[in-house]
Scaffold this active site. Structure first.
Site, PDB file in Angstrom:
ATOM      1  N   PRO A 128      48.617   3.793  39.931  1.00 44.81           N
ATOM      2  CA  PRO A 128      47.679   3.334  40.957  1.00 44.81           C
ATOM      3  C   PRO A 128      47.133   4.489  41.801  1.00 44.81           C
ATOM      4  O   PRO A 128      45.975   4.451  42.221  1.00 44.81           O
ATOM      5  CB  PRO A 128      48.526   2.364  41.786  1.00 44.81           C
ATOM      6  CG  PRO A 128      49.521   1.825  40.797  1.00 44.81           C
ATOM      7  CD  PRO A 128      49.836   2.970  39.872  1.00 44.81           C
ATOM      8  N   ASP A 240      43.144  16.643  25.723  1.00 40.04           N
ATOM      9  CA  ASP A 240      42.040  17.456  25.182  1.00 40.04           C
ATOM     10  C   ASP A 240      41.609  16.894  23.820  1.00 40.04           C
ATOM     11  O   ASP A 240      40.418  16.774  23.532  1.00 40.04           O
ATOM     12  CB  ASP A 240      42.467  18.927  25.010  1.00 40.04           C
ATOM     13  CG  ASP A 240      42.657  19.634  26.341  1.00 40.04           C
ATOM     14  OD1 ASP A 240      42.090  19.182  27.355  1.00 40.04           O
ATOM     15  OD2 ASP A 240      43.383  20.654  26.364  1.00 40.04           O
ATOM     16  N   GLY A 242      42.443  13.847  22.740  1.00 41.73           N
ATOM     17  CA  GLY A 242      42.062  12.451  22.965  1.00 41.73           C
ATOM     18  C   GLY A 242      40.577  12.332  23.285  1.00 41.73           C
ATOM     19  O   GLY A 242      39.906  11.381  22.867  1.00 41.73           O
ATOM     20  N   ILE A 337      14.884  -3.057  24.258  1.00 44.97           N
ATOM     21  CA  ILE A 337      14.091  -3.315  23.043  1.00 44.97           C
ATOM     22  C   ILE A 337      14.245  -4.775  22.609  1.00 44.97           C
ATOM     23  O   ILE A 337      13.295  -5.413  22.174  1.00 44.97           O
ATOM     24  CB  ILE A 337      14.525  -2.337  21.916  1.00 44.97           C
ATOM     25  CG1 ILE A 337      14.053  -0.923  22.272  1.00 44.97           C
ATOM     26  CG2 ILE A 337      13.990  -2.782  20.560  1.00 44.97           C
ATOM     27  CD1 ILE A 337      14.674   0.186  21.429  1.00 44.97           C
ATOM     28  N   GLY A 339      14.727  -7.196  24.609  1.00 41.49           N
ATOM     29  CA  GLY A 339      14.210  -8.088  25.655  1.00 41.49           C
ATOM     30  C   GLY A 339      15.258  -9.108  26.059  1.00 41.49           C
ATOM     31  O   GLY A 339      16.449  -8.794  26.128  1.00 41.49           O
ATOM     32  N   GLU A 363      40.293   8.484  29.719  1.00 43.93           N
ATOM     33  CA  GLU A 363      40.656   9.828  29.229  1.00 43.93           C
ATOM     34  C   GLU A 363      39.885  10.914  29.997  1.00 43.93           C
ATOM     35  O   GLU A 363      39.507  11.950  29.435  1.00 43.93           O
ATOM     36  CB  GLU A 363      40.499   9.923  27.711  1.00 43.93           C
ATOM     37  CG  GLU A 363      41.395   8.888  27.036  1.00 43.93           C
ATOM     38  CD  GLU A 363      41.857   9.218  25.654  1.00 43.93           C
ATOM     39  OE1 GLU A 363      41.819  10.393  25.269  1.00 43.93           O
ATOM     40  OE2 GLU A 363      42.301   8.281  24.960  1.00 43.93           O
ATOM     41  N   THR A 365      37.236  10.839  33.643  1.00 46.84           N
ATOM     42  CA  THR A 365      35.859  10.402  33.963  1.00 46.84           C
ATOM     43  C   THR A 365      34.874  11.527  33.629  1.00 46.84           C
ATOM     44  O   THR A 365      35.270  12.689  33.451  1.00 46.84           O
ATOM     45  CB  THR A 365      35.732  10.099  35.467  1.00 46.84           C
ATOM     46  OG1 THR A 365      36.035  11.311  36.187  1.00 46.84           O
ATOM     47  CG2 THR A 365      36.679   8.983  35.912  1.00 46.84           C
ATOM     48  N   GLU A 367      33.036  12.933  35.663  1.00 49.45           N
ATOM     49  CA  GLU A 367      33.168  13.944  36.729  1.00 49.45           C
ATOM     50  C   GLU A 367      34.325  14.900  36.407  1.00 49.45           C
ATOM     51  O   GLU A 367      34.221  16.109  36.628  1.00 49.45           O
ATOM     52  CB  GLU A 367      33.391  13.248  38.081  1.00 49.45           C
ATOM     53  CG  GLU A 367      32.178  12.471  38.600  1.00 49.45           C
ATOM     54  CD  GLU A 367      31.890  11.154  37.867  1.00 49.45           C
ATOM     55  OE1 GLU A 367      32.764  10.663  37.128  1.00 49.45           O
ATOM     56  OE2 GLU A 367      30.778  10.618  38.026  1.00 49.45           O
TER      57      GLU A 367
HETATM   58  N1  CAA Z   1      46.198  21.866  28.674  1.00 47.25           N
HETATM   59  C1  CAA Z   1      47.401  22.375  29.074  1.00 47.25           C
HETATM   60  N2  CAA Z   1      47.714  22.592  30.375  1.00 47.25           N
HETATM   61  C2  CAA Z   1      46.769  22.291  31.271  1.00 47.25           C
HETATM   62  C3  CAA Z   1      45.509  21.766  30.926  1.00 47.25           C
HETATM   63  C4  CAA Z   1      45.247  21.555  29.564  1.00 47.25           C
HETATM   64  N3  CAA Z   1      44.072  21.061  29.148  1.00 47.25           N
HETATM   65  N4  CAA Z   1      44.809  21.546  32.053  1.00 47.25           N
HETATM   66  C5  CAA Z   1      45.571  21.952  33.074  1.00 47.25           C
HETATM   67  N5  CAA Z   1      46.765  22.387  32.600  1.00 47.25           N
HETATM   68  C6  CAA Z   1      47.893  22.893  33.364  1.00 47.25           C
HETATM   69  C7  CAA Z   1      47.462  23.891  34.426  1.00 47.25           C
HETATM   70  O1  CAA Z   1      47.409  25.206  33.914  1.00 47.25           O
HETATM   71  C8  CAA Z   1      48.550  23.722  35.487  1.00 47.25           C
HETATM   72  O2  CAA Z   1      49.701  24.415  35.127  1.00 47.25           O
HETATM   73  P1  CAA Z   1      50.089  25.820  35.886  1.00 47.25           P
HETATM   74  O3  CAA Z   1      50.212  25.485  37.325  1.00 47.25           O
HETATM   75  O4  CAA Z   1      51.370  26.244  35.248  1.00 47.25           O
HETATM   76  O5  CAA Z   1      48.942  26.762  35.605  1.00 47.25           O
HETATM   77  C9  CAA Z   1      48.894  22.232  35.372  1.00 47.25           C
HETATM   78  O6  CAA Z   1      48.485  21.800  34.077  1.00 47.25           O
HETATM   79  C10 CAA Z   1      48.182  21.374  36.406  1.00 47.25           C
HETATM   80  O7  CAA Z   1      46.804  21.601  36.235  1.00 47.25           O
HETATM   81  P2  CAA Z   1      45.824  21.864  37.453  1.00 47.25           P
HETATM   82  O8  CAA Z   1      46.468  22.771  38.448  1.00 47.25           O
HETATM   83  O9  CAA Z   1      44.519  22.311  36.893  1.00 47.25           O
HETATM   84  O10 CAA Z   1      45.749  20.401  38.074  1.00 47.25           O
HETATM   85  P3  CAA Z   1      44.657  19.706  38.984  1.00 47.25           P
HETATM   86  O11 CAA Z   1      45.386  18.718  39.771  1.00 47.25           O
HETATM   87  O12 CAA Z   1      43.822  20.728  39.667  1.00 47.25           O
HETATM   88  O13 CAA Z   1      43.678  18.898  37.995  1.00 47.25           O
HETATM   89  C11 CAA Z   1      42.633  17.833  36.146  1.00 47.25           C
HETATM   90  C12 CAA Z   1      43.635  18.879  36.651  1.00 47.25           C
HETATM   91  C13 CAA Z   1      41.731  18.548  35.152  1.00 47.25           C
HETATM   92  C14 CAA Z   1      41.792  17.229  37.208  1.00 47.25           C
HETATM   93  C15 CAA Z   1      43.522  16.785  35.457  1.00 47.25           C
HETATM   94  O14 CAA Z   1      44.328  16.142  36.423  1.00 47.25           O
HETATM   95  C16 CAA Z   1      42.774  15.764  34.662  1.00 47.25           C
HETATM   96  O15 CAA Z   1      42.351  16.037  33.534  1.00 47.25           O
HETATM   97  N6  CAA Z   1      42.653  14.511  35.202  1.00 47.25           N
HETATM   98  C17 CAA Z   1      42.161  13.399  34.436  1.00 47.25           C
HETATM   99  C18 CAA Z   1      43.321  12.649  33.855  1.00 47.25           C
HETATM  100  C19 CAA Z   1      42.949  11.811  32.677  1.00 47.25           C
HETATM  101  O16 CAA Z   1      42.177  12.230  31.817  1.00 47.25           O
HETATM  102  N7  CAA Z   1      43.542  10.640  32.593  1.00 47.25           N
HETATM  103  C20 CAA Z   1      43.348   9.793  31.477  1.00 47.25           C
HETATM  104  C21 CAA Z   1      44.476   8.808  31.419  1.00 47.25           C
HETATM  105  S1  CAA Z   1      44.954   8.400  29.776  1.00 47.25           S
HETATM  106  C22 CAA Z   1      43.826   7.288  29.198  1.00 47.25           C
HETATM  107  O17 CAA Z   1      42.813   7.039  29.769  1.00 47.25           O
HETATM  108  C23 CAA Z   1      44.177   6.721  27.873  1.00 47.25           C
HETATM  109  C24 CAA Z   1      43.507   5.424  27.564  1.00 47.25           C
HETATM  110  O18 CAA Z   1      43.851   4.416  28.065  1.00 47.25           O
HETATM  111  C25 CAA Z   1      42.469   5.376  26.558  1.00 47.25           C
END
Ligand code: CAA
Length: 379
Positions: A128, A240, A242, A337, A339, A363, A365, A367
């Site tokens: 949540p 990534d 996904g 298209i 309508g 997976e 947004t 943004e």
């Molecule tokens: N691969 C590996 N490690 C990664 C990474 C990646 N792609 N991205 C970040 N990390 C690491 C970072 O290096 C960091 O580690 P260190 O501190 O050791 O360097 C750690 O992970 C935390 O990362 P950030 O400090 O960058 O974290 P953040 O809070 O600033 O934000 C974010 C990262 C990109 C916003 C991330 O939180 C994100 O991608 N959020 C979206 C989450 C998401 O996609 N949820 C989907 C839910 S699943 C779903 O939807 C499935 C379904 O039902 C279909």
């Protein structure tokens, strides 16, 4: 653009197309209306090897590349985006996560069953208060001898109530923040595990989306995936890949919107002419087709990088960002298209719009995809 696919890749695509047309198409609309999970179709997907496409044959998978996976998913998404996301979560998130980070024992016990479709998997990261802000995990896993005691709530979990196993991210040390999160394989039916709420959704209504509750669930320590404290990296790395799957789902929905529009434009007459003869319609079709082609290039580029073991996180984010927008735009144009007929359930395009929207949300947004892309540009 003509892509050169191998004979195996083309065979996989044709098998998926046939499966989608014969098995999914006849029931897709009714399942959407009734919010019914496609049990029979998922079983058949397992038999065809579609539930563990990229898992190595050693662990019961089809041992295929990401391009083959994309080609198959595209065909399935064109017909039924709900079946596509069920497949995508099992393949991209659960199987890939366990094969890449799991122990030999976990692969023997879980991956073999997940890859053949004998088991279904779910991926539980969202909470949540931890959606885009995924590191803000409130679910806790406290060590107790050879077990961890799991407490918390996960929400918006695809496959959640149907899954046999759930890959759960939980904080094993809240004082360490993101570095205190660990990943676990949680079996269903363990005491304290329950489905808290089934969501009623705008689209992908034939897929299962629920909240899960964990109350003092005892998880064997052997079910932790990877090292303690590596759960966030594992989850984000898994996402990534996904995102290539969801970009493919979006691509399929966009293509379905275009195909339905072309068919309708040729059949529908106005002012004594098929509407396909009017430039107002032709320009819409041309724009849709051009954007779809660009989306396909981005998806295949990301898939190909992954197959070549090169970095693909930024390209996967680009593919998802772009393809999901193209899906929504294409579905909207398809309705225009058609309508008035596009606005009613008799034609499928209103479902395409409802299904398309989620690709801009789950997976990560749109943004969040921009955050990922911008960070790569600026690092
Ligand atoms: N691969 C590996 N490690 C990664 C990474 C990646 N792609 N991205 C970040 N990390 C690491 C970072 O290096 C960091 O580690 P260190 O501190 O050791 O360097 C750690 O992970 C935390 O990362 P950030 O400090 O960058 O974290 P953040 O809070 O600033 O934000 C974010 C990262 C990109 C916003 C991330 O939180 C994100 O991608 N959020 C979206 C989450 C998401 O996609 N949820 C989907 C839910 S699943 C779903 O939807 C499935 C379904 O039902 C279909």
């Amino acid at each position: 653009m003509n892509y050169i696919f191998t004979e195996t890749q083309l065979m996989i695509r044709d098998t998926a197309r046939q499966f989608a047309e014969e098995v999914l198409a006849p029931t897709a609309d009714e399942r959407d209306e009734k919010e019914e999970f496609p049990f029979e179709a998922v079983k058949k997907m397992g038999e065809l090897g579609f539930m563990g496409m990229m898992v190595s044959e050693q662990f019961g998978g089809a041992g295929l590349d990401t391009i083959s996976y994309v080609l198959a998913m595209e065909e399935i998404a064109k017909v039924d985006a709900s079946a596509c996301v069920i497949m995508s979560v099992n393949n991209s998130l659960v199987c890939w996560g366990i094969e890449t980070f799991g122990s030999g024992e976990q692969k023997e016990k879980y991956l073999k069953n997940l890859a053949t479709g004998a088991m279904l998997g779910a991926f539980a990261l969202s909470e949540p208060e931890a959606g885009s802000d995924a590191t803000n995990q409130r679910t806790t896993a406290r060590r107790d001898g050879d077990y961890f005691i799991l407490n918390g709530t996960k929400n918006f979990i695809t496959n959640g109530s149907q899954a046999d196993v759930v890959l759960v991210m939980a904080s094993t040390d809240r004082s360490k923040g993101a570095k205190g999160v660990s990943a676990f394989i949680v079996e269903k039916n363990i005491p304290g595990f329950s489905v808290a709420k089934k969501e009623k959704k705008l689209g992908i209504r034939s897929s299962d989306t629920v909240s899960l509750s964990f109350q003092d669930c005892r998880i064997p320590a052997a079910n932790m995936i990877g090292e303690e404290g590596t759960g966030i990296k594992l989850a984000l790395k898994t996402l990534d890949g996904g995102r290539i799957g969801i970009a493919t789902q979006a691509l399929g929905i966009a293509e379905a919107s275009l195909e339905a529009s072309i068919k309708y434009a040729k059949e529908r007459k106005a002012f004594n002419h098929p509407i396909a003869e009017f430039q107002g319609i032709q320009f819409k079709l041309a724009d849709m087709a051009t954007k779809i082609e660009a989306a396909r290039s981005l998806v295949l580029n990301a898939a190909s990088l992954k197959d070549r073991k090169q970095p693909y996180a930024t390209e996967a984010a680009m593919a998802k960002l772009f393809a999901s927008r193209v899906a929504v735009e294409s579905a909207l144009e398809a309705i225009q298209i058609h309508g008035g007929y596009g606005y009613v359930r008799e034609y499928k395009v209103e479902r395409f719009l409802r299904d398309a929207k989620i690709t801009e949300i789950y997976e990560g947004t749109s943004e969040i995809q921009k955050v990922v892309i911008a960070r790569a540009l600026l690092k």
